[in-house]
Write an enzyme that holds these catalytic residues in place. Structure first.
Site, PDB file in Angstrom:
ATOM      1  N   CYS A  74      35.943  39.338  47.587  1.00 22.09           N
ATOM      2  CA  CYS A  74      36.565  38.717  46.414  1.00 22.09           C
ATOM      3  C   CYS A  74      37.799  37.910  46.806  1.00 22.09           C
ATOM      4  CB  CYS A  74      36.919  39.766  45.369  1.00 22.09           C
ATOM      5  SG  CYS A  74      37.926  41.134  45.985  1.00 22.09           S
ATOM      6  N   HIS A 120      41.013  44.273  43.343  1.00 24.73           N
ATOM      7  CA  HIS A 120      40.130  43.115  43.188  1.00 24.73           C
ATOM      8  C   HIS A 120      40.980  41.849  43.113  1.00 24.73           C
ATOM      9  CE1 HIS A 120      36.605  40.852  42.102  1.00 24.73           C
ATOM     10  NE2 HIS A 120      37.109  40.499  40.931  1.00 24.73           N
TER      11      HIS A 120
END
Length: 502
Positions: A168, A453
């Site tokens: 990510c 994330h």
């Protein structure tokens, strides 16, 4: 590379009945049902996920290497090795026995036939999807993928990036760079790399590591990724080929792709006399002028003063980004709306970086006049600003016993970041030359250092988008300014505008 295993591994013909329904780039792994990074075996046409998801494509190959005990199987079945597979998104071909990408083909050209068949399936699925969306638009007044612009309705043309397993952060950086026009335009305009010898002379390659030059291959994969991100595809693009090249060149950066990594591995491209910035003063690293250094490169002046004899030492340090501490007095603050004291601003972080500081006992300065290490002070000045200013906020701190994240909200401007007061010679700069406007911001979500994330916000043609791996959504300035920034990309203002300064 020229793979010697194609004749024993490539056994399938381009028959639609042998493949799943839908677009190949969205096919699901037959084991875990993940639709991230699908690969099709060119022996049996089964679909599995790539090595950076759950690795079932590689396990399929490994399982096939177990000696067959059923003697009733035909000799042809015994020789089939299941070693060669094809990426259903980029159509690259990979051999697990060679542990490399493949550029040659069988005598009957089966690899190219399968590749063309998958491309046709993808195009057909895209056409059907576009037709379905057109019908939906005709029958519905609300669609989350549509935006009113000047009274007319237009579709979002941004494309997401598939998460290949803990990628990510790479995706967030790639999406940020794709919205920095000064940077990405150079690569998008490069011609595709072609093979120019042997049987494949003049034929475009689908993976260019065969050129023997990792930098060339990496630039080509980077170019293809940038080109894919704003073509309006509703299917997320898989950056596996780019990720694989980065990983092969620098295994330590398996999950990281930042401007520093790009500069030292991907894009040390000599602009030459015909370069995009020919005629401007070129900034260099190790004597080589590059696209990265021409855009992200700045220069710091580092001043160190001995507190015993007053001797001053100056040196110039090139930089591609500035890493800024969040001042300690703000680190307990966790949101913008807290009332206990002032909100930390980006100017506070820049001031902390450039202010005079006394070095502690662990950083004693070797004074050439005193001939020994002495207490000293240090101060940074910016001697040259870059075209694109990359600011990294140090949100992760390591101690001997603890690793933690600084979750403080840092206020930052969308427009008019004024860097003049941090310059060594501000009087030599023009009124607009030190103003920067925000192009993109990367955000870390979560509290852990090794978890969480990453997503990115970026502006494109006057609109702000939120990039969350495969998902791209429209957003607004109010949402962007509330983000807890981790990396900020500011672009030098070219035209005169209102001075909404920091």
């Amino acid at each position: 590379m020229e793979c010697p295993h194609l004749s024993s591994s490539v056994c399938i013909a381009p028959d639609a009945a042998k493949f799943p329904n839908g677009s190949p780039s969205s096919w699901c792994c037959s084991v875990c049902r993940s639709n991230k990074s699908p690969w099709v075996c060119l022996t049996c046409s089964s679909v599995h996920c790539g090595r950076y998801v759950n690795g079932h494509a590689k396990k399929h190959y490994e399982d096939a290497q177990v000696p067959l005990t059923n003697h009733k199987k035909s000799e042809k079945q015994d020789k089939a090795q299941h070693t060669v597979c094809m990426d259903c998104s980029s159509y690259s071909t990979y051999c697990y026995r060679c542990d490399d990408f493949v550029v040659n083909d069988t005598k009957l050209g089966l690899v190219q036939k399968v590749r063309e068949h998958l491309q046709n399936l993808e195009n057909s699925a895209f056409t059907a999807d576009r037709h379905r969306k057109r019908k939906l638009l005709e029958n519905s007044t609300l669609n989350s993928k549509l935006l009113k612009v000047n009274g007319s309705t237009t579709a979002i043309c941004a494309t997401g990036l598939r998460n290949l397993g803990n990628t990510c952060f790479m995706n967030a950086i790639l999406q940020s760079l794709s919205n920095i026009e000064q940077f990405c335009c150079y690569f998008k305009e490069l011609p595709a790399v072609e093979l120019r010898n042997g049987k494949t002379a003049g034929r475009r390659t689908y993976h260019t590591r065969s050129q023997g030059d990792n930098n060339v291959s990496l630039v080509e994969e980077f170019r293809k990724t940038l080109c894919a991100l704003w073509q309006g595809s509703q299917t997320a693009f898989s950056p596996e080929s780019l990720f694989y090249v980065v990983w092969k060149i620098m295994p330590n950066f398996r999950y990281v792709l930042s401007p520093q990594v790009i500069s030292h591995s991907i894009l040390m491209t000599d602009l030459g006399e015909g370069g995009w910035w020919h005629g401007t003063s070129k900034w260099q690293i190790n004597g080589a002028s590059t696209v990265v250094t021409a855009i992200f490169g700045g220069i710091l002046q580092n001043e160190v003063n001995c507190l015993i004899c007053g001797t001053e030492s100056r040196k110039f340090d090139p930089f591609l980004d500035l890493s800024l501490d969040i001042p300690s007095q703000f680190r307990s603050k966790r949101s913008k709306n807290q009332e206990n004291g002032p909100v930390c601003s980006l100017r506070d972080c820049l001031r902390s970086f450039t202010d005079l500081e006394e070095l502690d006992e662990t950083e004693l300065y070797m004074c050439h006049k005193c001939k020994k290490k002495q207490k000293s002070t240090k101060k940074f000045w910016i001697q040259k600003l870059p075209k694109v200013l990359c600011l990294h906020l140090k949100r992760f701190h390591w101690t001997a016993y603890l690793r933690n994240k600084v979750d403080t909200y840092v206020e930052f401007p969308l427009r008019g970041l004024d860097m003049k007061c941090y310059l060594l010679e501000p009087e030599n700069s023009g009124p607009e030359s030190c103003l920067y406007d925000l192009a993109a911001v990367v955000v870390h979500h979560g509290s852990g250092v090794g978890s969480g994330h990453y997503t990115a916000y970026a502006t494109h043609e006057g609109r702000w988008f939120h990039f969350n791996d495969s998902t791209v959504t429209l957003t607004d300035e109010e949402t962007v300014v509330k983000a807890k920034a981790y990396i900020l990309f500011y672009v030098e203002r070219q035209a005169k505008a209102g001075s909404d300064k920091l």
